[in-house]
Design a protein around this motif. Structure first.
Motif, PDB file in Angstrom:
ATOM      1  N   LEU A  16      54.232  52.243   8.709  1.00 34.31           N
ATOM      2  CA  LEU A  16      54.188  53.576   8.466  1.00 34.31           C
ATOM      3  C   LEU A  16      55.633  54.270   8.617  1.00 34.31           C
ATOM      4  CD1 LEU A  16      52.466  56.222   8.114  1.00 34.31           C
ATOM      5  CD2 LEU A  16      52.669  56.414  10.564  1.00 34.31           C
ATOM      6  N   LYS A  17      56.470  53.796   9.503  1.00 34.68           N
ATOM      7  CA  LYS A  17      57.855  54.350   9.745  1.00 34.68           C
ATOM      8  C   LYS A  17      58.818  54.014   8.459  1.00 34.68           C
ATOM      9  CE  LYS A  17      57.855  52.966  13.787  1.00 34.68           C
ATOM     10  NZ  LYS A  17      58.345  52.445  15.149  1.00 34.68           N
ATOM     11  N   LYS A  18      58.824  52.694   8.032  1.00 33.42           N
ATOM     12  CA  LYS A  18      59.804  52.430   7.011  1.00 33.42           C
ATOM     13  C   LYS A  18      59.300  52.678   5.874  1.00 33.42           C
ATOM     14  CE  LYS A  18      57.704  47.745   6.394  1.00 33.42           C
ATOM     15  NZ  LYS A  18      57.989  45.849   6.529  1.00 33.42           N
ATOM     16  N   PHE A  19      58.103  52.635   5.196  1.00 34.64           N
ATOM     17  CA  PHE A  19      57.679  53.262   3.970  1.00 34.64           C
ATOM     18  C   PHE A  19      58.176  54.652   3.856  1.00 34.64           C
ATOM     19  CE2 PHE A  19      55.850  49.126   3.606  1.00 34.64           C
ATOM     20  CZ  PHE A  19      56.366  48.890   2.221  1.00 34.64           C
ATOM     21  N   SER A  20      57.914  55.493   4.869  1.00 35.42           N
ATOM     22  CA  SER A  20      58.212  57.017   4.875  1.00 35.42           C
ATOM     23  C   SER A  20      59.791  57.084   4.633  1.00 35.42           C
ATOM     24  CB  SER A  20      57.434  57.608   6.501  1.00 35.42           C
ATOM     25  OG  SER A  20      56.237  57.147   6.277  1.00 35.42           O
ATOM     26  N   GLN A  21      60.324  56.563   5.446  1.00 36.86           N
ATOM     27  CA  GLN A  21      61.806  56.122   5.386  1.00 36.86           C
ATOM     28  C   GLN A  21      62.175  56.047   3.771  1.00 36.86           C
ATOM     29  OE1 GLN A  21      63.961  53.828   7.634  1.00 36.86           O
ATOM     30  NE2 GLN A  21      66.111  55.013   7.528  1.00 36.86           N
ATOM     31  N   PHE A  22      61.586  55.131   3.271  1.00 37.48           N
ATOM     32  CA  PHE A  22      61.976  54.631   1.794  1.00 37.48           C
ATOM     33  C   PHE A  22      61.455  55.895   0.924  1.00 37.48           C
ATOM     34  CE2 PHE A  22      60.592  52.430  -2.034  1.00 37.48           C
ATOM     35  CZ  PHE A  22      62.158  52.177  -2.512  1.00 37.48           C
ATOM     36  N   ALA A  23      60.494  56.610   1.286  1.00 38.86           N
ATOM     37  CA  ALA A  23      60.161  57.668   0.170  1.00 38.86           C
ATOM     38  C   ALA A  23      61.195  58.513   0.173  1.00 38.86           C
ATOM     39  CB  ALA A  23      59.001  58.203   0.700  1.00 38.86           C
ATOM     40  N   ARG A  24      62.240  58.969   1.151  1.00 41.47           N
ATOM     41  CA  ARG A  24      63.160  59.807   1.085  1.00 41.47           C
ATOM     42  C   ARG A  24      64.299  59.513   0.378  1.00 41.47           C
ATOM     43  NH1 ARG A  24      61.130  60.090   6.570  1.00 41.47           N
ATOM     44  NH2 ARG A  24      59.925  61.930   6.949  1.00 41.47           N
ATOM     45  N   MET A  25      64.565  58.138   0.024  1.00 40.99           N
ATOM     46  CA  MET A  25      65.734  57.773  -0.417  1.00 40.99           C
ATOM     47  C   MET A  25      65.721  57.751  -2.043  1.00 40.99           C
ATOM     48  SD  MET A  25      65.813  53.788   1.387  1.00 40.99           S
ATOM     49  CE  MET A  25      65.912  53.555   3.223  1.00 40.99           C
ATOM     50  N   GLU A  26      67.017  57.812  -2.692  1.00 39.67           N
ATOM     51  CA  GLU A  26      67.142  57.940  -4.095  1.00 39.67           C
ATOM     52  C   GLU A  26      66.736  56.554  -4.421  1.00 39.67           C
ATOM     53  OE1 GLU A  26      67.983  60.219  -6.181  1.00 39.67           O
ATOM     54  OE2 GLU A  26      67.666  61.790  -4.433  1.00 39.67           O
ATOM     55  N   PRO A  27      66.010  56.423  -5.441  1.00 41.69           N
ATOM     56  CA  PRO A  27      65.535  54.969  -6.077  1.00 41.69           C
ATOM     57  C   PRO A  27      66.630  53.883  -6.138  1.00 41.69           C
ATOM     58  CG  PRO A  27      64.299  56.647  -6.829  1.00 41.69           C
ATOM     59  CD  PRO A  27      65.344  57.361  -6.217  1.00 41.69           C
TER      60      PRO A  27
END
Length: 369
Positions: free
Chosen positions: A238-249
């Protein structure tokens, strides 16, 4: 709730504030927050699934193979004027965590420094390996891989093991002291009950009901191994994919995330005999720390080692508790310890890996030669 002592005051303050809040309004607020968090995590998962990154690093020359396993010679990618060294990864994960990407490759970095790294790729277990125990891997395949390296370079070589590979390397060093010039241990466990004996025993108990299926399959499936790792932090995904969603691809951070996540999801099964040796023996009974881990009928006793030993023990390791790894280093006379402020995987691929691990390891290997 049975709060930890240092959290009790904060918990009591939170309880008082909740008690003074309208219950329905509070429930609606929590519901909205949960939905936002889940939506963010699901967005991250979807973006990861469709990310265009694919690992495309070419393999170095392969001077030796046996069954599903290969020996990779990274010295061919650099000047290779310095010390040859054999790296032993875990049997649980793919070898290429040490050669993850063009930007994060311990093997290629060491080769560029003039060393000649050899890395074992255990491969995916086939019909032959499904009959293996740890003795077969260590006293058989690993010893033959070491012999191939020694023959190729004409001298004894240092052996460096990462995580479970460090345990294999420790047993190898005891069995072949004339061929092992030095021993490096990266995040290598030894006392599996040092920090949380209950959790270790629970990990061992997970597979016990599946004993008959384990015999039928000949291996412990990847999904079950992933479930064991998930127990360490149930909310990690949950934590790591939430963080990834905020990154520029196309950012460096996103590319690093995808390359590491691809490796994590590219697991290999653990053959039945090794699963029993490790889960029941190491985690359940703590055979290593008790002096009861046997390889080819002989106990593995680190105190017998006489070659130089370096233990790199990351302070933020949640997979191998530092106290477990320290127990191994302290059992070896004059073993050197370095304790970088990194995590288990971060010690080989994070932004701080080169300063905290790669460079100290390279300097130690060069001195060992």
């Amino acid at each position: 709730m049975p709060w930890k002592p240092h959290l009790r005051e904060r918990a009591e303050d939170l309880r008082r504030r909740i008690a003074a809040t309208d219950a329905d309004a509070f429930a609606r607020t929590v519901d909205r927050a949960v939905r936002r968090q889940l939506d963010l995590a699901l967005t991250g998962i979807e973006r990861y699934r469709h990310h265009p990154y694919r690992r495309d690093l070419p393999d170095p020359p392969v001077p030796w193979t046996e069954g599903a396993s290969r020996l990779l010679d990274y010295g061919a990618l650099g000047p290779a004027t310095g010390m040859p060294v054999l790296f032993v990864p875990s049997l649980v994960n793919r070898h290429y965590i040490l050669d993850l990407s063009a930007r994060k490759s311990l093997m290629r970095w060491l080769a560029a420094q003039g060393l000649r790294p050899f890395l074992i790729d255990w491969g995916t277990p086939g019909p032959l390996e499904r009959r293996y125990s740890l003795t077969d891997y260590i006293a058989g395949r690993l010893e033959r891989a070491l012999a191939a390296v020694v023959e190729a370079v004409g001298r004894p070589v240092p052996v460096v093991g990462y995580c479970m590979g460090g345990l294999l390397a420790t047993a190898l060093a005891q069995r072949r002291p004339r061929e092992v010039a030095a021993l490096g241990l990266l995040a290598t466990p030894w006392d599996f009950h040092a920090e949380d004996a209950g959790m270790a025993r629970r990990a061992a108990a997970v597979f016990q009901p599946f004993g008959p299926l384990l015999d039928a399959w000949g291996e412990l499936p990847v999904d079950m191994l992933q479930a064991l790792f998930a127990q360490l932090d149930p909310l990690l995904a949950l934590k790591k994919f939430s963080q990834f969603a905020r990154m520029e691809p196309d950012s460096r951070a996103a590319l690093a995330f995808v390359s590491l996540e691809d490796w994590l999801n590219d697991g290999v099964p653990l053959v039945a005999g090794v699963a029993r040796d490790t889960l029941a023996g190491w985690y359940g009974r703590n055979d290593t720390a008790r002096g009861e881990w046997l390889v080819a009928g002989q106990p593995v006793e680190p105190a017998r080692l006489r070659m130089p030993v370096l233990a790199l023990i990351p302070e933020r390791d949640r997979i191998v508790p530092p106290s477990s790894a320290v127990a191994l280093a302290r059992s070896i006379d004059r073993a050197q310890m370095i304790r970088p402020p990194l995590g288990h995987i971060g010690m080989v691929v994070s932004a701080g890996a080169e300063t905290g691990v790669w460079r100290p390891l390279a300097e130690w290997l060069s001195a060992a030669g």
